[in-house]
Motif scaffolding. Structure first.
Motif, mmCIF file in Angstrom:
data_model
loop_
_atom_site.group_PDB
_atom_site.id
_atom_site.type_symbol
_atom_site.label_atom_id
_atom_site.label_comp_id
_atom_site.label_asym_id
_atom_site.label_seq_id
_atom_site.Cartn_x
_atom_site.Cartn_y
_atom_site.Cartn_z
ATOM 1 N N ALA A 1 -2.008 -0.276 12.476
ATOM 2 C CA ALA A 1 -1.831 -1.030 11.224
ATOM 3 C C ALA A 1 -1.908 -2.533 11.492
ATOM 4 C CB ALA A 1 -0.511 -0.659 10.553
ATOM 5 N N ARG A 2 -1.294 -2.994 12.581
ATOM 6 C CA ARG A 2 -1.396 -4.412 12.937
ATOM 7 C C ARG A 2 -2.817 -4.769 13.365
ATOM 8 N NH1 ARG A 2 3.653 -3.222 14.272
ATOM 9 N NH2 ARG A 2 3.300 -2.586 16.406
ATOM 10 N N PHE A 3 -3.447 -3.863 14.069
ATOM 11 C CA PHE A 3 -4.822 -4.066 14.518
ATOM 12 C C PHE A 3 -5.777 -4.224 13.332
ATOM 13 C CE2 PHE A 3 -8.738 -1.852 16.292
ATOM 14 C CZ PHE A 3 -9.272 -3.008 16.799
ATOM 15 N N ALA A 4 -5.500 -3.527 12.239
ATOM 16 C CA ALA A 4 -6.366 -3.594 11.053
ATOM 17 C C ALA A 4 -6.555 -5.031 10.577
ATOM 18 C CB ALA A 4 -5.790 -2.731 9.935
ATOM 19 N N LEU B 1 -10.560 5.695 2.543
ATOM 20 C CA LEU B 1 -9.332 6.458 2.764
ATOM 21 C C LEU B 1 -9.703 7.934 2.653
ATOM 22 C CD1 LEU B 1 -6.292 6.106 3.256
ATOM 23 C CD2 LEU B 1 -5.989 6.025 0.779
ATOM 24 N N LEU B 2 -9.378 8.711 3.660
ATOM 25 C CA LEU B 2 -9.872 10.075 3.777
ATOM 26 C C LEU B 2 -9.383 11.031 2.690
ATOM 27 C CD1 LEU B 2 -9.782 10.484 7.634
ATOM 28 C CD2 LEU B 2 -11.794 10.593 6.167
ATOM 29 N N GLY B 3 -8.248 10.768 2.090
ATOM 30 C CA GLY B 3 -7.715 11.706 1.104
ATOM 31 C C GLY B 3 -6.951 12.824 1.780
ATOM 32 N N GLY B 4 -6.263 13.612 0.995
ATOM 33 C CA GLY B 4 -5.503 14.734 1.532
ATOM 34 C C GLY B 4 -4.071 14.712 1.079
ATOM 35 N N ASP B 5 -3.219 15.434 1.777
ATOM 36 C CA ASP B 5 -1.802 15.547 1.437
ATOM 37 C C ASP B 5 -1.031 14.400 2.069
ATOM 38 O OD1 ASP B 5 -2.128 17.989 0.039
ATOM 39 O OD2 ASP B 5 -2.119 19.086 1.940
ATOM 40 N N MET B 6 -0.234 13.711 1.259
ATOM 41 C CA MET B 6 0.530 12.548 1.717
ATOM 42 C C MET B 6 1.771 12.986 2.482
ATOM 43 S SD MET B 6 1.111 9.249 1.871
ATOM 44 C CE MET B 6 0.468 8.256 0.563
ATOM 45 N N ASP B 7 1.897 12.490 3.704
ATOM 46 C CA ASP B 7 3.137 12.615 4.468
ATOM 47 C C ASP B 7 3.962 11.381 4.117
ATOM 48 O OD1 ASP B 7 5.022 11.989 6.621
ATOM 49 O OD2 ASP B 7 4.082 13.636 7.724
ATOM 50 N N LYS B 8 5.060 11.587 3.406
ATOM 51 C CA LYS B 8 5.849 10.460 2.892
ATOM 52 C C LYS B 8 6.463 9.626 4.008
ATOM 53 C CE LYS B 8 6.800 12.814 -1.410
ATOM 54 N NZ LYS B 8 7.785 13.482 -2.232
ATOM 55 N N THR B 9 6.817 10.251 5.113
ATOM 56 C CA THR B 9 7.408 9.520 6.227
ATOM 57 C C THR B 9 6.380 8.639 6.918
ATOM 58 O OG1 THR B 9 8.959 11.333 6.584
ATOM 59 C CG2 THR B 9 8.706 9.751 8.381
ATOM 60 N N SER C 1 -18.397 -3.524 19.103
ATOM 61 C CA SER C 1 -18.975 -2.850 17.949
ATOM 62 C C SER C 1 -19.920 -3.811 17.237
ATOM 63 C CB SER C 1 -17.872 -2.367 17.004
ATOM 64 O OG SER C 1 -17.197 -3.470 16.436
ATOM 65 N N LYS C 2 -20.799 -3.251 16.434
ATOM 66 C CA LYS C 2 -21.790 -4.052 15.717
ATOM 67 C C LYS C 2 -21.433 -4.091 14.242
ATOM 68 C CE LYS C 2 -25.368 -2.354 18.841
ATOM 69 N NZ LYS C 2 -24.588 -1.357 19.524
ATOM 70 N N ASP C 3 -21.894 -5.137 13.562
ATOM 71 C CA ASP C 3 -21.733 -5.170 12.122
ATOM 72 C C ASP C 3 -22.367 -3.909 11.536
ATOM 73 O OD1 ASP C 3 -20.454 -7.574 12.326
ATOM 74 O OD2 ASP C 3 -22.195 -8.777 11.772
ATOM 75 N N ARG C 4 -21.765 -3.418 10.503
ATOM 76 C CA ARG C 4 -22.149 -2.189 9.805
ATOM 77 C C ARG C 4 -21.775 -0.926 10.571
ATOM 78 N NH1 ARG C 4 -25.743 -5.912 8.393
ATOM 79 N NH2 ARG C 4 -27.382 -5.422 9.857
ATOM 80 N N ASP C 5 -21.046 -1.040 11.661
ATOM 81 C CA ASP C 5 -20.513 0.142 12.343
ATOM 82 C C ASP C 5 -19.411 0.767 11.496
ATOM 83 O OD1 ASP C 5 -22.090 0.197 14.592
ATOM 84 O OD2 ASP C 5 -20.549 -0.546 15.965
ATOM 85 N N VAL C 6 -19.140 2.035 11.785
ATOM 86 C CA VAL C 6 -18.005 2.729 11.190
ATOM 87 C C VAL C 6 -16.923 2.804 12.262
ATOM 88 C CG1 VAL C 6 -17.147 4.873 10.169
ATOM 89 C CG2 VAL C 6 -19.464 4.071 9.633
ATOM 90 N N VAL C 7 -15.774 2.210 11.963
ATOM 91 C CA VAL C 7 -14.630 2.189 12.864
ATOM 92 C C VAL C 7 -13.537 3.021 12.212
ATOM 93 C CG1 VAL C 7 -12.861 0.719 13.906
ATOM 94 C CG2 VAL C 7 -15.210 -0.096 13.751
ATOM 95 N N MET C 8 -12.913 3.915 12.971
ATOM 96 C CA MET C 8 -11.804 4.708 12.433
ATOM 97 C C MET C 8 -10.517 4.338 13.135
ATOM 98 S SD MET C 8 -11.291 8.783 11.986
ATOM 99 C CE MET C 8 -9.712 9.397 11.395
ATOM 100 N N LEU C 9 -9.462 4.143 12.343
ATOM 101 C CA LEU C 9 -8.117 3.907 12.854
ATOM 102 C C LEU C 9 -7.227 5.040 12.366
ATOM 103 C CD1 LEU C 9 -7.704 0.115 11.926
ATOM 104 C CD2 LEU C 9 -8.484 1.063 14.081
ATOM 105 N N THR C 10 -6.642 5.802 13.301
ATOM 106 C CA THR C 10 -5.681 6.814 12.887
ATOM 107 C C THR C 10 -4.363 6.134 12.530
ATOM 108 O OG1 THR C 10 -4.870 7.198 15.144
ATOM 109 C CG2 THR C 10 -6.729 8.565 14.379
ATOM 110 N N ASN C 11 -3.498 6.867 11.897
ATOM 111 C CA ASN C 11 -2.235 6.280 11.449
ATOM 112 C C ASN C 11 -1.355 5.868 12.619
ATOM 113 O OD1 ASN C 11 -1.934 9.294 11.632
ATOM 114 N ND2 ASN C 11 0.198 8.736 11.358
ATOM 115 N N VAL D 1 -2.340 4.835 4.699
ATOM 116 C CA VAL D 1 -2.354 4.070 3.455
ATOM 117 C C VAL D 1 -2.168 2.576 3.717
ATOM 118 C CG1 VAL D 1 -1.188 3.747 1.235
ATOM 119 C CG2 VAL D 1 -1.602 6.055 2.108
ATOM 120 N N SER D 2 -1.268 2.192 4.632
ATOM 121 C CA SER D 2 -1.049 0.762 4.893
ATOM 122 C C SER D 2 -2.275 0.120 5.545
ATOM 123 C CB SER D 2 0.202 0.533 5.741
ATOM 124 O OG SER D 2 0.057 1.087 7.020
ATOM 125 N N ILE D 3 -2.970 0.846 6.391
ATOM 126 C CA ILE D 3 -4.215 0.337 6.978
ATOM 127 C C ILE D 3 -5.250 0.146 5.870
ATOM 128 C CG2 ILE D 3 -6.190 0.931 8.454
ATOM 129 C CD1 ILE D 3 -4.147 2.227 10.392
#
Length: 179
Positions: A23-26, A58-66, A8-18, A42-44
């Motif tokens: 989370a460790r990769f972040a 952070l995309l926003g939306g409904d929080m899954d507590k688990t 990837s290049k600087d200024r790229d947009v990278v997405m990590l799903t939950n 949230v932890s990412i």
């Protein structure tokens, strides 16, 4: 991770799903400069927010507590506003037919939406999740051209993945402590 990420290049947009591996990769993303990291986890988001060189959305939306992650219609609507250069999806199972599955319909919906806005996709799956089905079917392993797993993946899976011309990367460190 580093071999895939550093394409990837600087200024790229990278997405990590939950997920725990993402989370460790972040934490590794701190080695890059100027990335925008999009996530529903949230932890990412917290890990990336501590990196001076990168930005988090952070995309926003409904929080899954688990899961400590955001899902739902708000998340999906926000996701459509972005273009993602590199998407890392963490899956919960890969069965004998090389079909991917995840723990919930909400996670599957998020990944499906992310696939629509991503240029390149990487699957993240611990080796002990191969030969397993999670709750919700996501699709065929060929939704991505790259897979990252740990070193003890079964040789029969390696052969079948290579036969599909999918790159397979193995690492130990990113998967330590994952389920």
């Amino acid at each position: 991770f580093r071999r895939v990420l550093f394409r990837s290049k600087d200024r790229d947009v990278v997405m990590l799903t939950n997920g725990p591996v993402n989370a460790r990769f972040a934490s590794l993303l701190g080695e890059r400069n100027g990335l925008t990291v999009l996530t529903n986890d949230v932890s990412i988001a917290l890990r990336i927010s501590l990196q001076d060189s990168n930005r988090v959305v952070l995309l926003g939306g409904d929080m899954d507590k688990t899961e400590k992650a955001l899902f739902g219609s708000i998340t999906l609507a926000n996701l459509k506003r972005f273009y993602v250069n590199l998407l890392f999806i963490e899956v919960d199972g890969v069965n004998e037919d090389l079909q991917l599955s995840v723990s919930s319909q909400e996670k599957a919906d998020l990944i499906t939406g992310a696939l629509e806005v991503a240029k390149e996709t990487v699957i993240i799956c611990p080796a002990n999740h191969f030969s397993k089905n999670a709750f919700y079917r996501l699709g065929d392993i060929q939704i991505a051209r790259k897979i990252i797993t740990n070193t003890n993946i079964n040789d029969s899976y390696k052969s079948r993945i290579f036969a599909l011309n999918i790159s397979l990367y193995t690492t130990v460190a990113a998967f330590e402590g994952s389920k």
